[in-house]
Design an enzyme around this catalytic site. Structure first.
Site, PDB file in Angstrom:
ATOM      1  N   SER A 313      -6.627  12.747  -0.441  1.00 20.58           N
ATOM      2  CA  SER A 313      -6.845  12.046  -1.559  1.00 20.58           C
ATOM      3  C   SER A 313      -5.974  12.876  -2.709  1.00 20.58           C
ATOM      4  CB  SER A 313      -8.237  12.282  -2.357  1.00 20.58           C
ATOM      5  OG  SER A 313      -9.180  11.494  -1.365  1.00 20.58           O
ATOM      6  N   HIS A 402     -15.549   9.893  -4.865  1.00 20.46           N
ATOM      7  CA  HIS A 402     -15.971  10.652  -3.617  1.00 20.46           C
ATOM      8  C   HIS A 402     -17.203  11.439  -3.640  1.00 20.46           C
ATOM      9  CE1 HIS A 402     -12.828   8.639  -1.280  1.00 20.46           C
ATOM     10  NE2 HIS A 402     -11.930   8.980  -2.375  1.00 20.46           N
TER      11      HIS A 402
END
Length: 466
Positions: A313, A402
């Site tokens: 990410s 997340h």
């Protein structure tokens, strides 16, 4: 009469007047605040859409006609339409007050439940039913999603639109519940029009060509999206996945069109490397967490050997935060690391950290022994693992997503995204978030206590910064 005339100017608008009051004053004077549009006719058409005496089919037909007229309107006229829908179809205050008084009087009696139902119904605005009528024709959901996308940028300047926006978001949260969404794999065999949308909507790592798109849709790369029956050819959100043997430390090999395909029999790790929402009008409607869970279930069914599910990410807020906090971060830097930084820079550290930040622009030249590299990794670990917003959630938007889904901060990766965008956002740093399926609830509980979950390796990085 000027077609694009501002409604406020046309009516001699005064601050504090509601749209309903302005409309009444306007009609009394015979003035049309919609310029080329006829305000009275448009209001009448909205009321006809809402007419309880007509069927859902007829109501939907009338809504479709209003939508066609809206499509021809100017931006100023559309803004006036939003105000009409927001304020003229608001709840009846007197009905709410009466229902609330009746509910208070009925508390503790056998009529309490009935009084509660009447109170809840009194709070339901006619606007809700009006918007529901638009969903009755085939293009109605698309119309409302696009309308909200156009409306959102105006909320900060015009608080009168908040009720309409909230109503739309509430309806969308029901209409786009994950129970109504279909998970589909998007592959190179999908219609070209769908692959084109994938290219257009990709928000994390730009798709540069058709060859790039094909690489992301090969057998060792997967793409899955959520679709809604009313928007059958439009992915609402999609995720791109790489099937690998080990944890990915860089985005470059994942996007390399010339790289050999991975051996799927040896693939033990699924890396989610891009998640993109496609519809601005669905902002605030969350289905990304459900998408990841559904994709994990699908992949485990097809590849029983998969054991690790993680992301690669970006850290989009890191550089902006460091630029703002650099002086305070320097003050928190231990003396030994400060001395190492000064030796590396060849000069004392200035309080504004300008020299250090300038040195970080050369991240590609910093080796593993670099003090500036150590400092940046420590700062990134602190940013992700300790810096929280007022609501107790992580500052970084991707981390918030997340970690809120139960992942943990697993690994920081140096120069993992050397693209101009990656360097601009985070000096090329990327992070792996690990989805340990046995510990998702535990990690969420940690986050709720203000302690973002992280691996020992990331915790160790923070020791370089108090």
């Amino acid at each position: 009469m000027e077609a694009d005339r501002d409604p406020a100017a046309a009516t001699g608008d005064r601050p504090g007047l509601s749209m309903r009051e302005r409309l009444s004053a306007m009609l009394e004077r015979g003035v049309d605040a919609f310029g080329g549009w006829n305000a009275r006719r448009f209001l009448r058409e909205l009321q006809q859409v809402l007419d309880p005496a007509v069927s859902e089919v007829e109501g939907g037909r009338r809504a479709a006609a209003v939508a066609e007229e809206y499509a021809r309107a100017t931006p100023q006229q559309r803004r006036a339409c939003w105000l009409l829908m927001s304020e003229h179809f608001s709840p009846d205050v007197s009905a709410i007050q009466a229902a609330h008084a009746a509910y208070q009087a009925a508390r503790g009696s056998e009529d309490e439940s009935r009084a509660e139902v009447r109170l809840r119904r009194a709070f339901t605005a006619p606007r809700t039913r009006l918007l529901q009528r638009f969903s009755a024709y085939p293009g109605g959901v698309r119309f409302l999603v696009d309308l909200r996308a156009e409306l959102l940028p105006h909320l900060a300047r015009d608080k009168r639109l908040i009720a309409l926006d909230d109503e739309l978001q509430e309806l969308f949260s029901t209409w786009f519940d994950v129970g109504f969404l279909e998970l589909r794999r998007i592959s190179w065999d999908s219609p070209a029009s769908l692959v084109e949308k994938l290219i257009r909507y990709e928000a994390v790592h730009d798709i540069r060509s058709w060859a790039d798109a094909k690489n992301r849709l090969d057998e060792d790369r997967r793409c899955y999206g959520f679709f809604h029956p009313r928007l059958p050819d439009e992915p609402l959100i999609f995720v791109e996945v790489a099937l690998l043997h080990d944890m990915a430390r860089s985005i470059t090999p994942l996007l390399d069109e010339q790289a050999p395909a991975a051996d799927l029999t040896r693939a033990h790790t699924a890396i989610f490397y891009s998640i993109s929402n496609t519809q601005a009008g669905l902002r605030g409607v969350s289905f990304g967490d459900s998408l990841i869970k559904r994709v994990v279930e699908t992949l485990r069914t097809e590849f029983a050997q998969l054991k690790v599910f993680a992301t690669l990410s970006p850290i989009p807020g890191l550089r902006r935060w460091v630029d703002q906090q650099a002086p305070a971060l320097l003050r928190a830097t231990p003396a030994r690391l400060r001395q190492a930084l000064e030796r590396e820079l060849g000069a004392p550290l200035a309080p504004d950290a300008a020299a250090l930040l300038k040195a970080l622009d050369g991240v590609a030249t910093l080796d593993e022994r670099s003090a500036a590299r150590r400092w940046l990794l420590a700062v990134a670990a602190r940013y992700l693992g300790r810096e929280l917003a007022d609501d107790g959630r992580p500052l970084d938007g991707v981390a918030r997503f997340h970690l809120g889904n139960g992942a943990r901060i697993e690994q920081l990766n140096w120069l993992a995204d050397p693209s101009p965008k990656g360097l601009r956002q985070s000096w090329g740093l990327m992070v792996n978030y690990l989805y340990d399926l046995r510990r998702l609830d535990r990690h969420r509980a940690q986050l709720a206590q203000g302690k973002p979950p992280m691996s020992h390796a990331v915790q160790a990085l923070q020791t370089d910064l108090l």
